[in-house]
Design an enzyme around this catalytic site. Structure first.
Site, PDB file in Angstrom:
ATOM      1  N   GLY A 173       0.821  -1.200   0.000  1.00 17.81           N
ATOM      2  CA  GLY A 173       0.000   0.000   0.000  1.00 17.81           C
ATOM      3  C   GLY A 173       0.855   1.250   0.000  1.00 17.81           C
ATOM      4  O   GLY A 173       2.074   1.203  -0.187  1.00 17.81           O
ATOM      5  N   HIS A 209       1.757   3.275   2.415  1.00 20.98           N
ATOM      6  CA  HIS A 209       2.800   3.301   3.452  1.00 20.98           C
ATOM      7  C   HIS A 209       3.992   2.446   3.026  1.00 20.98           C
ATOM      8  O   HIS A 209       5.142   2.789   3.307  1.00 20.98           O
ATOM      9  CB  HIS A 209       2.231   2.815   4.788  1.00 20.98           C
ATOM     10  CG  HIS A 209       3.088   3.124   5.962  1.00 20.98           C
ATOM     11  ND1 HIS A 209       3.853   2.163   6.595  1.00 20.98           N
ATOM     12  CD2 HIS A 209       3.314   4.290   6.616  1.00 20.98           C
ATOM     13  CE1 HIS A 209       4.505   2.722   7.604  1.00 20.98           C
ATOM     14  NE2 HIS A 209       4.201   4.015   7.641  1.00 20.98           N
ATOM     15  N   CYS A 210       3.721   1.352   2.350  1.00 23.35           N
ATOM     16  CA  CYS A 210       4.766   0.396   1.959  1.00 23.35           C
ATOM     17  C   CYS A 210       5.746   0.954   0.923  1.00 23.35           C
ATOM     18  O   CYS A 210       6.873   0.483   0.830  1.00 23.35           O
ATOM     19  CB  CYS A 210       4.158  -0.878   1.404  1.00 23.35           C
ATOM     20  SG  CYS A 210       2.918  -1.658   2.450  1.00 23.35           S
ATOM     21  N   ILE A 211       5.308   1.953   0.151  1.00 22.42           N
ATOM     22  CA  ILE A 211       6.160   2.449  -0.936  1.00 22.42           C
ATOM     23  C   ILE A 211       6.864   3.750  -0.549  1.00 22.42           C
ATOM     24  O   ILE A 211       7.539   4.352  -1.402  1.00 22.42           O
ATOM     25  CB  ILE A 211       5.372   2.647  -2.236  1.00 22.42           C
ATOM     26  CG1 ILE A 211       4.302   3.738  -2.099  1.00 22.42           C
ATOM     27  CG2 ILE A 211       4.742   1.314  -2.672  1.00 22.42           C
ATOM     28  CD1 ILE A 211       3.612   4.094  -3.414  1.00 22.42           C
TER      29      ILE A 211
END
Length: 363
Positions: A353, A355-357
């Site tokens: 998502g 936040h992950c990138i």
């Protein structure tokens, strides 16, 4: 050249600040793997551009891009965003980038976690991951920040902190034998204390259902300010996420943080369920060294997977039934920040998502 430090952050008086603390910038990577990102990664690149542009309205953004994609990425991204040539295996900067720590004087250093693609040779999502394991070091060189090389496997998405001594983690991820099988709970807690500067660790059980990262906490629950968390939630007893979220709620209700506060818990609706379509699956290239994704796969989507910037919160738009209500709630929870919704299905299709990138560099 920056120094590789032989001590630990806690021993040197450093700790990980909360994401809602001030940033001097944010780092991302450019998606291009056609076995992770369907349709030649073009839809994912558009989504990444939208996230970067939204964040850049409040802080500087840097994007690491491979040599082959540099000209294309530079043309797609706004001129205000710095584009840096940087080899990498995929685009999950939260997990492969540095986790920064600060001290009382405001000095910044970085922790470089060991990375094994969320599970190693047997259970990892792709091979090789050697260039990803160098990304944190490269970012710290560019930012001229000294580096701690951690002696164990961890990802930035597996931890969330309040900046006041408390960390959130999940048992599903940190106790999974695909990361550090030689370490027990006590040893992991000691390492987290040394490398995050925390004194209290809140253990949740399982993360979001079918999360390829083995249950990263940033997809399930996060701090929005000291003493307050947001948790993904469903009342649908038939949804596999139901037991996971309800167990997390019980644990959160029973604990106190590092400053002896009971937590205020806000619930965000869980999207979907969402599934990969036949068209999306057909758009992926085959690769024997990458996890196979097929039509009908349940997507590990979550509205909790947002980015807290200096002046904005960049939130995923995932499900028309819930998008408007989620944005409205986030605006109430972040009254001093502009909440920007960005279509995020293309990011979720790759396994993560917003936040992950992203990975923030604190002031």
């Amino acid at each position: 050249m920056t120094d590789t430090l032989q001590s630990t952050p806690a021993a040197d008086g450093y700790y990980m600040p909360a994401e809602f603390s001030p940033h001097c910038g944010c780092w991302m990577l450019w998606p291009e793997r056609t076995d992770t990102w369907h349709a030649g990664a073009k839809p994912a690149q558009q989504a990444f551009c939208a996230v970067a542009t939204a964040i850049a309205s409040g802080e500087s953004v840097s994007v690491g891009v491979s040599a082959n994609q540099f000209i294309h990425a530079r043309a797609q991204l706004p001129a205000s965003i710095r584009v840096v040539e940087m080899s990498h295996n995929d685009a999950w900067m939260r997990d492969v980038g540095p986790t920064c720590v600060v001290n009382a004087q405001g000095e910044v250093r970085g922790v470089d976690w060991q990375f094994n693609a969320w599970g190693g040779i047997t259970n990892g999502l792709y091979f090789p991951w050697d260039q990803d394991d160098l990304v944190a070091r490269k970012v710290l060189e560019i930012e001229r920040l000294d580096r701690y090389r951690a002696p164990f496997v961890l990802e930035g998405g597996a931890i969330h902190v309040d900046g006041q001594g408390t960390a959130l983690v999940t048992e599903e991820c940190l106790l999974n034998p695909n990361r550090n099988p030689e370490l027990d709970v006590g040893q992991i807690e000691l390492l987290l204390a040394e490398y995050l500067g925390v004194t209290t660790i809140i253990w949740l059980g399982q993360g979001v259902y079918n999360d390829e990262t083995s249950g990263h906490v940033d997809n399930l629950c996060c701090f929005i300010r000291p003493g307050e968390v947001v948790l993904t939630w469903t009342d649908n007893r038939r949804d596999p996420q139901y037991k996971r979220s309800h167990d997390a709620l019980k644990r959160l209700q029973q604990v106190r943080d590092a400053r002896s506060r009971k937590l205020k818990i806000h619930l965000l609706p869980h999207p979907g369920p969402l599934y990969m379509t036949e068209l999306e699956a057909a758009g992926l290239d085959s690769n024997d060294s990458t996890k196979l994704r097929v039509a009908g796969d349940r997507l590990a989507a979550s509205y909790v997977n947002f980015y807290i910037g200096n002046s904005v919160v960049v939130a995923p738009l995932l499900d028309a039934k819930h998008d408007r209500a989620v944005l409205s709630k986030l605006r109430r929870l972040f009254p001093k920040r502009k909440v920007i919704g960005v279509p995020a299905r293309e990011i979720v299709l790759g396994g993560g998502g917003i936040h992950c990138i992203t990975q923030q560099i604190p002031v």
